[in-house]
Design an enzyme around this catalytic site. Structure first.
Site, PDB file in Angstrom:
ATOM      1  N   HIS A  40       0.972  -1.410   0.149  1.00 43.04           N
ATOM      2  CA  HIS A  40      -0.168   0.113   0.073  1.00 43.04           C
ATOM      3  C   HIS A  40       0.800   1.331  -0.071  1.00 43.04           C
ATOM      4  O   HIS A  40       1.658   1.556   0.845  1.00 43.04           O
ATOM      5  CB  HIS A  40      -0.982   0.009   1.225  1.00 43.04           C
ATOM      6  CG  HIS A  40      -2.116   0.963   1.285  1.00 43.04           C
ATOM      7  ND1 HIS A  40      -3.148   0.979   0.854  1.00 43.04           N
ATOM      8  CD2 HIS A  40      -1.878   2.497   1.266  1.00 43.04           C
ATOM      9  CE1 HIS A  40      -4.058   2.116   0.804  1.00 43.04           C
ATOM     10  NE2 HIS A  40      -2.946   2.907   0.978  1.00 43.04           N
ATOM     11  N   HIS A  42       1.470   5.612  -2.036  1.00 40.00           N
ATOM     12  CA  HIS A  42       0.981   6.467  -2.966  1.00 40.00           C
ATOM     13  C   HIS A  42       2.130   6.993  -3.620  1.00 40.00           C
ATOM     14  O   HIS A  42       2.741   8.200  -3.105  1.00 40.00           O
ATOM     15  CB  HIS A  42       0.227   7.425  -2.322  1.00 40.00           C
ATOM     16  CG  HIS A  42      -1.140   7.088  -1.806  1.00 40.00           C
ATOM     17  ND1 HIS A  42      -2.219   7.212  -2.104  1.00 40.00           N
ATOM     18  CD2 HIS A  42      -1.240   6.313  -0.475  1.00 40.00           C
ATOM     19  CE1 HIS A  42      -3.175   6.441  -1.671  1.00 40.00           C
ATOM     20  NE2 HIS A  42      -2.527   5.940  -0.482  1.00 40.00           N
ATOM     21  N   GLN A 135      -9.546   9.238  -5.663  1.00 38.90           N
ATOM     22  CA  GLN A 135      -9.291  10.038  -4.317  1.00 38.90           C
ATOM     23  C   GLN A 135     -10.349  10.763  -3.802  1.00 38.90           C
ATOM     24  O   GLN A 135     -10.638  10.757  -2.633  1.00 38.90           O
ATOM     25  CB  GLN A 135      -7.869  10.834  -4.416  1.00 38.90           C
ATOM     26  CG  GLN A 135      -7.587  11.887  -3.435  1.00 38.90           C
ATOM     27  CD  GLN A 135      -6.855  11.137  -2.098  1.00 38.90           C
ATOM     28  OE1 GLN A 135      -5.875  10.547  -2.217  1.00 38.90           O
ATOM     29  NE2 GLN A 135      -7.736  11.162  -1.050  1.00 38.90           N
ATOM     30  N   HIS A 193      -9.619   1.881  -0.132  1.00 42.24           N
ATOM     31  CA  HIS A 193      -9.312   2.566   1.155  1.00 42.24           C
ATOM     32  C   HIS A 193     -10.502   2.404   1.911  1.00 42.24           C
ATOM     33  O   HIS A 193     -11.641   2.813   1.344  1.00 42.24           O
ATOM     34  CB  HIS A 193      -8.864   4.053   0.831  1.00 42.24           C
ATOM     35  CG  HIS A 193      -7.456   4.301   0.425  1.00 42.24           C
ATOM     36  ND1 HIS A 193      -7.021   4.001  -0.825  1.00 42.24           N
ATOM     37  CD2 HIS A 193      -6.522   5.133   1.366  1.00 42.24           C
ATOM     38  CE1 HIS A 193      -5.603   4.246  -0.543  1.00 42.24           C
ATOM     39  NE2 HIS A 193      -5.480   4.972   0.362  1.00 42.24           N
ATOM     40  N   GLU A 196     -11.106   4.674   6.482  1.00 40.64           N
ATOM     41  CA  GLU A 196     -10.034   5.176   7.187  1.00 40.64           C
ATOM     42  C   GLU A 196     -10.437   6.480   8.127  1.00 40.64           C
ATOM     43  O   GLU A 196     -10.424   7.653   7.539  1.00 40.64           O
ATOM     44  CB  GLU A 196      -8.786   5.810   5.825  1.00 40.64           C
ATOM     45  CG  GLU A 196      -7.551   6.242   6.785  1.00 40.64           C
ATOM     46  CD  GLU A 196      -6.411   6.683   5.351  1.00 40.64           C
ATOM     47  OE1 GLU A 196      -6.805   6.385   4.250  1.00 40.64           O
ATOM     48  OE2 GLU A 196      -5.201   7.175   6.018  1.00 40.64           O
ATOM     49  N   ASP A 292       2.315   3.249   3.057  1.00 45.59           N
ATOM     50  CA  ASP A 292       1.294   4.219   2.487  1.00 45.59           C
ATOM     51  C   ASP A 292       1.659   5.586   2.041  1.00 45.59           C
ATOM     52  O   ASP A 292       1.765   5.922   1.068  1.00 45.59           O
ATOM     53  CB  ASP A 292       0.489   4.649   4.070  1.00 45.59           C
ATOM     54  CG  ASP A 292      -0.750   5.257   3.418  1.00 45.59           C
ATOM     55  OD1 ASP A 292      -1.116   5.068   2.214  1.00 45.59           O
ATOM     56  OD2 ASP A 292      -1.526   5.659   4.308  1.00 45.59           O
ATOM     57  N   TRP A 298       0.466  13.854   3.308  1.00 43.35           N
ATOM     58  CA  TRP A 298      -0.065  13.191   4.616  1.00 43.35           C
ATOM     59  C   TRP A 298       0.889  12.867   5.649  1.00 43.35           C
ATOM     60  O   TRP A 298       0.499  12.702   6.634  1.00 43.35           O
ATOM     61  CB  TRP A 298      -0.921  12.013   4.114  1.00 43.35           C
ATOM     62  CG  TRP A 298      -1.992  12.318   3.330  1.00 43.35           C
ATOM     63  CD1 TRP A 298      -3.230  12.658   3.613  1.00 43.35           C
ATOM     64  CD2 TRP A 298      -2.118  12.327   1.675  1.00 43.35           C
ATOM     65  NE1 TRP A 298      -3.928  12.668   2.546  1.00 43.35           N
ATOM     66  CE2 TRP A 298      -3.517  12.659   1.213  1.00 43.35           C
ATOM     67  CE3 TRP A 298      -1.060  12.099   0.807  1.00 43.35           C
ATOM     68  CZ2 TRP A 298      -3.710  12.783   0.199  1.00 43.35           C
ATOM     69  CZ3 TRP A 298      -1.402  12.226  -0.604  1.00 43.35           C
ATOM     70  CH2 TRP A 298      -2.784  12.537  -0.958  1.00 43.35           C
TER      71      TRP A 298
HETATM   72 FE   FE2 Z   1      -3.453   5.205   1.331  1.00 41.64          FE
END
Ligand code: FE2
Length: 413
Positions: A40, A42, A135, A193, A196, A292, A298
């Protein structure tokens, strides 16, 4: 044990191999293990920290808003340059399989185009899978479904989604159903996802489990994050976890990011926001840990180090038995490969010669020290080497050097 490699495959594992060898690596009793797997990530956002500004609140929602500001500024070249730099780092860390989500809520599909090219370029050394990730919400964002289908037509590997970000719970559940139907129609895996959130009523994982069974997708579906499970009522969780197991789903928590993004609206006590790893494991669910984010809207840290991910999970779950700490190593190697639908990477005669030599004597020590990757090997080819970490000491009456992997006892159960 010695490991003999010929033509990219392991041909012998035995206490002593005397064959003439074109190249020998002296592992000196250290741990040789399957390479790391990150199920996982991005990659379209990685290494973009500070563009166009920093995340002031540190929340998931400000991260999404910030990424929305950056998206119109993306270029194919810039995304590729950052992604390839990350892949270099990943190889140096022994991380040779990555599943990355790619945001398709951009009518230009800039990141999709860039990461498809990156996937082609790194194919000789990294198994890179792409997930079409709406997203901003499949229904909430205009054109998201059309863009997602276009991305799949372009060759993206997996169907993604974000049900907890749709406008209503009903829209979220409907998005799960629609995405699973798209995957079933096209014969693709699903990786959503899912929940979350700190909201204990965010229960899209339940719909995902039901759709997995309804459409016969067992073994091909990943629920990522699943942080709301941390906050759920225990009785409900005791019903939910067997449903997840029955559906043959994989669960991918992301401890570094879940711990920093969740609980942000709490005072004290402040929730950790990590899903129920121990209970899922006990139910027989395949749990694989993910990185992630690395230096993006993030998360300001990260280093492609799956041992750091496992180390954080040991603390956050918490799980300090010998068995559970050794499992944390498996969760960033073998379990990640299962979640991505890759072949079992366990080292065995006849298997691919893909492995990492670590400056540690066993998996627990590797997690404890976030051990140096001395050599990273894929199909018999050495891709990266790092010198062992040895401190030179100047202490009266003490040794003049110290290998951190040699100064502790190995406990037995
Ligand atoms: Fe993610």
């Amino acid at each position: 044990m010695d490991i003999g490699i010929l033509n990219g495959r392991i041909v012998e594992i035995s206490p002593r191999i005397d064959a003439a060898s074109a190249r020998m690596i002296e592992a000196a009793g250290r741990l040789v293990a399957p390479c790391f797997v990150d199920p996982h990530f991005h990659m379209d956002a990685t290494l973009s920290l500070g563009l166009p500004r920093l995340n002031r609140s540190g929340t998931l929602l400000e991260g999404i808003a910030l990424w929305g500001e950056l998206k119109p500024l993306l270029t194919v070249d810039a995304v590729m340059e950052r992604a390839l730099r990350y892949c270099d780092l990943a190889v140096s860390q022994g991380l040779l399989a990555i599943r990355t989500h790619v945001d398709v809520c951009d009518d230009r599909l800039t990141a999709t185009e860039a990461l498809i090219e990156v996937r082609r370029r790194v194919a000789p050394y990294i198994d890179l899978q792409l997930v079409a990730f709406p997203q901003d919400g499949l229904f909430r964002s205009p054109n998201a479904e059309a863009n997602l289908l276009r991305a799949l037509d372009m060759g993206v590997d997996v169907v993604g989604g974000i049900p907890h970000f749709e406008r209503t719970m009903q829209d979220g559940a409907a998005s799960v159903r629609r995405l699973c139907e798209i995957a079933a129609d096209r014969g693709l895996p699903v990786d959503l996802h899912c929940d979350e959130s700190d909201d204990p009523m965010s229960r899209h994982i339940e719909t995902l489990a039901a759709e997995t069974v309804r459409l016969g997708l067992q073994g091909r579906v990943v629920g990522s994050h699943c942080t709301s499970m941390h906050s759920m009522d225990n009785y409900y969780a005791s019903k939910l976890i067997p449903l997840i197991a029955e559906a043959g789903m994989h669960i991918v928590p992301n401890p570094l990011i879940n711990l920093t993004l969740q609980g942000r609206s709490d005072t004290y006590p402040r929730r950790r926001g990590l899903t129920r790893v121990a209970e899922l494991r006990a139910a027989g669910v395949n749990v694989a840990l993910g990185q992630d984010c690395t230096m993006d809207p993030w998360y300001p840290l990260g280093s492609a180090d799956m041992l750091e991910v496992a180390h954080m999970a040991v603390h956050a779950v918490p799980m300090t038995s010998r068995e559970a700490m050794a499992w944390s190593f498996t969760s960033v190697t073998v379990n990640g490969a299962r979640a991505m639908g890759l072949a079992d990477p366990t080292l065995r005669v006849g298997g691919q010669a893909t492995m990492v030599v670590l400056q540690a004597r066993d998996p627990i020590e590797a997690v404890r020290l976030k051990a140096t990757r001395l050599a990273v090997i894929r199909n018999g080819r050495v891709l990266a080497q790092t010198a062992p970490r040895v401190a030179q000491l100047s202490l009266p009456g003490r040794p003049d050097s110290l290998d951190p992997a040699s100064c502790a006892p190995i406990a037995e159960d």
